[in-house]
Scaffold this active site. Structure first.
Site, PDB file in Angstrom:
ATOM      1  N   ASP A   1       0.839  -1.210   0.000  1.00 18.52           N
ATOM      2  CA  ASP A   1       0.000   0.000   0.000  1.00 18.52           C
ATOM      3  C   ASP A   1       0.870   1.255   0.000  1.00 18.52           C
ATOM      4  O   ASP A   1       2.061   1.227  -0.348  1.00 18.52           O
ATOM      5  CB  ASP A   1      -0.974  -0.077   1.202  1.00 18.52           C
ATOM      6  CG  ASP A   1      -2.290   0.612   0.937  1.00 18.52           C
ATOM      7  OD1 ASP A   1      -2.324   1.851   1.008  1.00 18.52           O
ATOM      8  OD2 ASP A   1      -3.290  -0.083   0.652  1.00 18.52           O
ATOM      9  N   ASP A   2       0.283   2.347   0.407  1.00 21.04           N
ATOM     10  CA  ASP A   2       0.895   3.675   0.393  1.00 21.04           C
ATOM     11  C   ASP A   2       2.265   3.683   1.087  1.00 21.04           C
ATOM     12  O   ASP A   2       2.448   3.043   2.117  1.00 21.04           O
ATOM     13  CB  ASP A   2      -0.080   4.606   1.129  1.00 21.04           C
ATOM     14  CG  ASP A   2       0.234   6.063   0.929  1.00 21.04           C
ATOM     15  OD1 ASP A   2       1.251   6.364   0.292  1.00 21.04           O
ATOM     16  OD2 ASP A   2      -0.550   6.890   1.413  1.00 21.04           O
TER      17      ASP A   2
ATOM     18  N   ARG B   1      -5.448  16.342   3.517  1.00 24.31           N
ATOM     19  CA  ARG B   1      -4.434  15.322   3.771  1.00 24.31           C
ATOM     20  C   ARG B   1      -3.086  15.779   3.196  1.00 24.31           C
ATOM     21  O   ARG B   1      -2.364  15.002   2.580  1.00 24.31           O
ATOM     22  CB  ARG B   1      -4.849  13.979   3.151  1.00 24.31           C
ATOM     23  CG  ARG B   1      -4.280  12.774   3.900  1.00 24.31           C
ATOM     24  CD  ARG B   1      -4.397  11.502   3.106  1.00 24.31           C
ATOM     25  NE  ARG B   1      -4.068  10.351   3.912  1.00 24.31           N
ATOM     26  CZ  ARG B   1      -3.615   9.205   3.423  1.00 24.31           C
ATOM     27  NH1 ARG B   1      -3.452   9.049   2.136  1.00 24.31           N
ATOM     28  NH2 ARG B   1      -3.349   8.210   4.200  1.00 24.31           N
TER      29      ARG B   1
ATOM     30  N   TRP C   1      -6.190   1.667  -6.964  1.00 25.42           N
ATOM     31  CA  TRP C   1      -6.164   3.067  -7.445  1.00 25.42           C
ATOM     32  C   TRP C   1      -6.949   3.898  -6.443  1.00 25.42           C
ATOM     33  O   TRP C   1      -8.167   3.834  -6.394  1.00 25.42           O
ATOM     34  CB  TRP C   1      -6.791   3.126  -8.842  1.00 25.42           C
ATOM     35  CG  TRP C   1      -6.818   4.481  -9.485  1.00 25.42           C
ATOM     36  CD1 TRP C   1      -7.389   5.616  -9.007  1.00 25.42           C
ATOM     37  CD2 TRP C   1      -6.269   4.830 -10.759  1.00 25.42           C
ATOM     38  NE1 TRP C   1      -7.238   6.646  -9.887  1.00 25.42           N
ATOM     39  CE2 TRP C   1      -6.557   6.200 -10.971  1.00 25.42           C
ATOM     40  CE3 TRP C   1      -5.577   4.125 -11.748  1.00 25.42           C
ATOM     41  CZ2 TRP C   1      -6.181   6.869 -12.147  1.00 25.42           C
ATOM     42  CZ3 TRP C   1      -5.204   4.792 -12.908  1.00 25.42           C
ATOM     43  CH2 TRP C   1      -5.500   6.156 -13.101  1.00 25.42           C
ATOM     44  N   ASP C   2      -6.217   4.692  -5.666  1.00 23.58           N
ATOM     45  CA  ASP C   2      -6.823   5.430  -4.559  1.00 23.58           C
ATOM     46  C   ASP C   2      -7.036   6.890  -4.940  1.00 23.58           C
ATOM     47  O   ASP C   2      -6.433   7.415  -5.889  1.00 23.58           O
ATOM     48  CB  ASP C   2      -5.858   5.320  -3.358  1.00 23.58           C
ATOM     49  CG  ASP C   2      -6.536   5.500  -2.013  1.00 23.58           C
ATOM     50  OD1 ASP C   2      -7.706   5.920  -1.988  1.00 23.58           O
ATOM     51  OD2 ASP C   2      -5.872   5.228  -0.992  1.00 23.58           O
ATOM     52  N   MET C   3      -7.874   7.585  -4.187  1.00 21.25           N
ATOM     53  CA  MET C   3      -8.087   9.032  -4.348  1.00 21.25           C
ATOM     54  C   MET C   3      -8.511   9.547  -2.981  1.00 21.25           C
ATOM     55  O   MET C   3      -9.617   9.277  -2.536  1.00 21.25           O
ATOM     56  CB  MET C   3      -9.198   9.267  -5.366  1.00 21.25           C
ATOM     57  CG  MET C   3      -9.415  10.722  -5.694  1.00 21.25           C
ATOM     58  SD  MET C   3     -11.134  11.162  -5.709  1.00 21.25           S
ATOM     59  CE  MET C   3     -11.086  12.782  -6.429  1.00 21.25           C
ATOM     60  N   ASN C   4      -7.599  10.257  -2.314  1.00 25.85           N
ATOM     61  CA  ASN C   4      -7.824  10.532  -0.900  1.00 25.85           C
ATOM     62  C   ASN C   4      -8.273  11.932  -0.559  1.00 25.85           C
ATOM     63  O   ASN C   4      -8.230  12.321   0.614  1.00 25.85           O
ATOM     64  CB  ASN C   4      -6.562  10.196  -0.109  1.00 25.85           C
ATOM     65  CG  ASN C   4      -6.466   8.701   0.127  1.00 25.85           C
ATOM     66  OD1 ASN C   4      -7.396   8.096   0.627  1.00 25.85           O
ATOM     67  ND2 ASN C   4      -5.365   8.102  -0.277  1.00 25.85           N
TER      68      ASN C   4
ATOM     69  N   CYS D   1     -10.665   2.783  -5.291  1.00 27.02           N
ATOM     70  CA  CYS D   1     -10.728   3.094  -3.867  1.00 27.02           C
ATOM     71  C   CYS D   1     -10.723   4.611  -3.778  1.00 27.02           C
ATOM     72  O   CYS D   1     -10.118   5.275  -4.618  1.00 27.02           O
ATOM     73  CB  CYS D   1      -9.470   2.516  -3.202  1.00 27.02           C
ATOM     74  SG  CYS D   1      -9.192   3.063  -1.517  1.00 27.02           S
TER      75      CYS D   1
ATOM     76  N   ASP E   1     -12.985   2.305   4.502  1.00 22.19           N
ATOM     77  CA  ASP E   1     -11.816   2.170   5.380  1.00 22.19           C
ATOM     78  C   ASP E   1     -12.207   1.572   6.721  1.00 22.19           C
ATOM     79  O   ASP E   1     -11.339   1.254   7.536  1.00 22.19           O
ATOM     80  CB  ASP E   1     -11.153   3.532   5.606  1.00 22.19           C
ATOM     81  CG  ASP E   1     -10.140   3.825   4.520  1.00 22.19           C
ATOM     82  OD1 ASP E   1      -9.849   2.917   3.719  1.00 22.19           O
ATOM     83  OD2 ASP E   1      -9.647   4.964   4.461  1.00 22.19           O
TER      84      ASP E   1
HETATM   85  C1  DGJ Z   1      -7.115   5.237   1.857  1.00 18.63           C
HETATM   86  C2  DGJ Z   1      -7.413   3.793   1.582  1.00 18.63           C
HETATM   87  O1  DGJ Z   1      -8.776   3.554   1.697  1.00 18.63           O
HETATM   88  C3  DGJ Z   1      -6.602   2.937   2.523  1.00 18.63           C
HETATM   89  O2  DGJ Z   1      -6.957   1.593   2.356  1.00 18.63           O
HETATM   90  C4  DGJ Z   1      -5.155   3.175   2.250  1.00 18.63           C
HETATM   91  O3  DGJ Z   1      -4.832   2.750   0.953  1.00 18.63           O
HETATM   92  C5  DGJ Z   1      -4.828   4.640   2.427  1.00 18.63           C
HETATM   93  N1  DGJ Z   1      -5.693   5.483   1.665  1.00 18.63           N
HETATM   94  C6  DGJ Z   1      -3.403   4.920   2.035  1.00 18.63           C
HETATM   95  O4  DGJ Z   1      -3.099   6.248   2.044  1.00 18.63           O
END
Ligand code: DGJ
Length: 730
Positions: free
Chosen positions: A366-367, A443, A477-480, A526, A548
């Site tokens: 992961d990250d 973030r 593939w995340d987007m936070n 994600c 999460d």
């Molecule tokens: C949000 C994701 O939902 C988590 O599972 C993880 O990948 C974090 N981001 C990592 O920054």
């Protein structure tokens, strides 16, 4: 044929196996009206439902009351500014600043199959699986043309809708609202169902009465969001899983949306769904065309369960394209909750070795593997491996993981840029930001301006070159963060209102390119958990990280809301460590496994550190996944009891399409004193078939199980669960 045109009455009837949708052309002015949507009917001509003969509303014979006509007529695709004060579907800004628009019928075309929507995710079907109707309409004053597109999936009881608008005027016209669908109906004392939530609490089911005025679910966060969901349904007051009427509307889109019900003065309701007009302004030069994303509609008069299964079937057969949609996914272990940013090659290989012993099949890193990223303050955009953490880079790590016997997957957040990054130092203008205003960080990060093709190419190459460098078989593939500070340094001033939508189009383009170049890649979307769990993303990835929140009890509610409209095969669900990292709850390892089993299934914990008693259960959970996953992925889902409603226990099941077996998942949340047993009826079985309750000597006919049910003895302790496998006998 699912679509019939009645030439005498100028009406169109769209039939699925159990529903009809009827459109009629009214009056010599050729207004396009909505006659009926609901249970299947036999007559083609339902134009009497348009009620145009009711004085004083006859439009062309009574010009004096034209405004009243517009405000009452059941319009198929309502315009704006001419007397219909209900929410319109389309609004423009002309060179003279007028905003009015009104489309009337010009012609049509009916054909087998369905065309793709350019640049957009959409359902698909062969000539044998669906038929389509294109209704051509125009506003001759503006020189604007619209094509209303309908596709009929008979077997799934689904009708999809989209619209494209073309400017034939030599002057540019700005579209300031173009919804994908509008449906006018008489109110039958409906209630509205929507899915609301928050981070770690996505897709909670909510019911509310339809009151006078406008009620909606919406996002203007640049993504479909944790908070609201691009889905609404209108349901009768008596709705239950197997009883009552429900109309469902689901938007195949991953950006801003509006899903609204409006109850008006004449006790009619109008449902509209489409891109949210907030911040939307799309310039159409002469002959340019704008196509809106698709809306999926289904109607059931046999309860919510039918609606759910219609949508599951549609998405499994006609939306998800990945080769994995029909495959068991490798059981993965993800290191996020195990290590967060604090890992290196050695730690990952320790996890991989232990995971292999338990039967886990893939390690996902992961990250934190790139740039200088040891927390969330840096490096997004610098997609170069951090050799201090991972000496020898990805080729070494991946080959070691493969040698252990596991596949390898990796995390990206491609749409983002950290102000503390080489990329930002070189290209600060690539971040979405308003000149002269300090960009809002979330973030610690900013969002890349994906309306700029140069940025899109950079992002694509950054991701693809990593994937080309080693045997990487999965991408998360995340987007936070959500979008703010809307302004592009790339777009001209008169196209700034296109940024939200162009951003989403670019995400689609990136994932399209990725899945084309790496067709065997398993892609999981994600967004800070489940903020982009929507049908748009399912077109590119067969699974999406649900939330999460990995606590088994919170997941009951999240997964119930998700499974209301999405197939279980798409729900990312993992077993995690306790106390749970989001809520601090301690639940039995067995229950965590049972709850994750009805999703994609995997682990999110430090397998080298969990108690031996938990680790010892993993091989049995892995075996259960292999045993039941074909059934879970392909079967019919039935909601039996809802913990969010009864506050005591949860129960749901999956029945094989051929009714040969069923799996029931039962979770008793808090134990009750002096309580002995519970009766559970199992729907969807073959009444005349005999089923063995696996592991017992009990054998019952399907009709007994469906009506008399099973008895489940009280489970000792809180958060207990049980799997019941019913195996049909020949
Ligand atoms: C949000 C994701 O939902 C988590 O599972 C993880 O990948 C974090 N981001 C990592 O920054």
């Amino acid at each position: 044929m699912g679509i019939v045109f009645n030439e005498d009455s100028l009406s169109f009837k769209l039939d699925t196996d159990n529903t009809s949708y009827v459109i009629g052309i009214a009056d010599e002015e050729k207004f396009i009206g909505h006659c009926y949507y609901g249970a299947r009917v036999s007559d083609d001509d339902l134009t009497y439902m348009l009620r145009t003969a009711e004085a004083p509303f006859v439009p062309s014979k009574n010009a004096r009351e034209r405004g009243s006509f517009f405000d009452l007529f059941p319009v198929e695709y309502p315009g704006n500014g001419l007397g219909d004060y209900r929410e319109g579907a389309v609004e423009v800004r002309c060179p003279n600043q007028s905003r009015a628009v009104n489309f009337t019928y010009k012609g049509h075309n009916i054909y087998a199959g369905k065309k793709a929507l350019p640049g957009l995710p959409a359902t698909f079907g062969s000539e044998n699986e669906c038929q389509s109707l294109e209704l051509y309409a125009e506003d001759s004053v503006l020189g604007l043309e619209a094509t209303l597109v309908y596709s009929v999936f008979e077997k799934e009881d689904v009708i999809t809708r989209s619209v494209s608008v073309t400017n034939r005027n030599s002057e540019p016209i700005h579209l300031t609202k173009v919804m994908s669908a509008s449906v006018d109906m008489d109110d039958e004392d409906y209630q509205m169902i929507s899915l609301h939530g928050s981070w770690a609490r996505e897709r909670q089911i909510e019911y509310r009465p339809v009151a006078y005025g406008r009620q909606n679910a919406a996002s203007f966060k640049g993504e479909s969001s944790h908070q609201e969901h691009p889905f609404i349904a209108l349901a009768s007051k008596d709705i239950a899983q197997d009883y009552g009427k429900v109309y469902a509307f689901h938007f195949v889109y991953s950006g801003n949306f509006l899903a609204q019900v409006e109850k008006g003065q004449f006790d009619t309701v109008r449902v509209i769904m489409g891109i949210h007009p907030y911040g939307f302004d799309w310039k159409l030069d002469k002959d340019e065309c704008f196509t809106v994303p698709e809306v999926v509609m289904t109607f059931s008069d046999t309860g919510l369960g039918t609606m759910t299964r219609n949508l599951h079937d549609l998405y499994r057969n006609h939306l998800i394209r990945s080769p994995y949609k029909d495959r068991k996914r490798p059981i993965l272990i993800n290191n996020w909750e195990a290590t967060y940013f604090d890992f290196n090659t050695e730690k990952l290989l320790d996890i991989a070795r232990e995971a292999k012993k338990c039967g886990i099949e893939m390690l996902v890193m992961d990250d934190g593997w790139f740039g200088h990223r040891n927390d969330d303050s840096t490096s997004l955009g610098d997609w170069k491996v951090n050799e201090e953490k991972l000496p020898g880079g990805l080729p070494y790590l991946v080959s070691e993981v493969n040698k252990i016997g596991l596949k390898f997957g990796i995390w990206f957040e491609p749409e983002m840029i950290s102000p503390e990054s080489d990329l930002y130092r070189e290209h600060s203008d690539w971040a979405i930001s308003i000149p002269g205003r300090e960009a809002t960080r979330s973030r610690n990060q900013l969002v890349l301006d994906l309306s700029n093709p140069e940025v899109v190419d950079y992002v694509y190459e950054a991701v693809a070159s990593v994937l080309r460098s080693a045997n990487i078989e999965y991408v998360k593939w995340d987007m936070n963060r959500q979008l703010t500070d809307l302004h592009s340094n790339y777009l001209p001033d008169d196209r700034q209102g296109e940024l939200y939508h162009r951003y989403v189009l670019a995400v689609y383009e990136l994932q399209e390119r990725l899945t084309k170049e790496f067709p065997e890649l398993l892609l999981e979307n994600c967004s800070g958990g489940g903020a982009r769990f929507d049908p748009g993303m399912l077109y590119y990835s067969p699974q999406i990280w649900c939330s999460d929140d990995t606590d088994a009890i919170e997941r009951l509610k999240i997964q119930e809301g998700t499974a209301l409209i999405y197939p279980l095969s798409a729900m990312g669900a993992h077993v995690s460590d306790c106390p749970n990292h989001t809520v601090g709850r301690v639940t039995p390892f067995e229950t965590r496994g049972n709850v994750a089993l009805c999703g994609t299934f995997g682990y999110e914990l430090d397998i080298t550190k969990i108690p031996e008693s938990d680790r010892a259960q993993i091989p049995a959970q892995v075996a259960a996944y292999h045993k039941y996953n074909d059934l879970v992925r392909n079967g019919d889902y039935y909601r039996i009891a809802s913990y969010s409603e009864n506050k005591i226990y949860d129960c749901y099941g999956v029945v094989a399409k051929d009714k040969s077996e069923a799996l029931i998942i039962y979770v008793s949340v808090l134990n009750r004193p002096n309580f002995h047993s519970r009766r559970i009826c199992v729907p969807g079985l073959d009444a005349k078939k005999r089923y063995r309750v696996e592991g017992t000597d009990q054998v019952f006919y399907g009709d007994t199980l469906m009506n008399a049910g099973l008895i489940i003895l009280n489970l000792w302790g809180d958060f207990q669960s049980k799997l019941i496998h019913l195996v049909g006998e020949d």
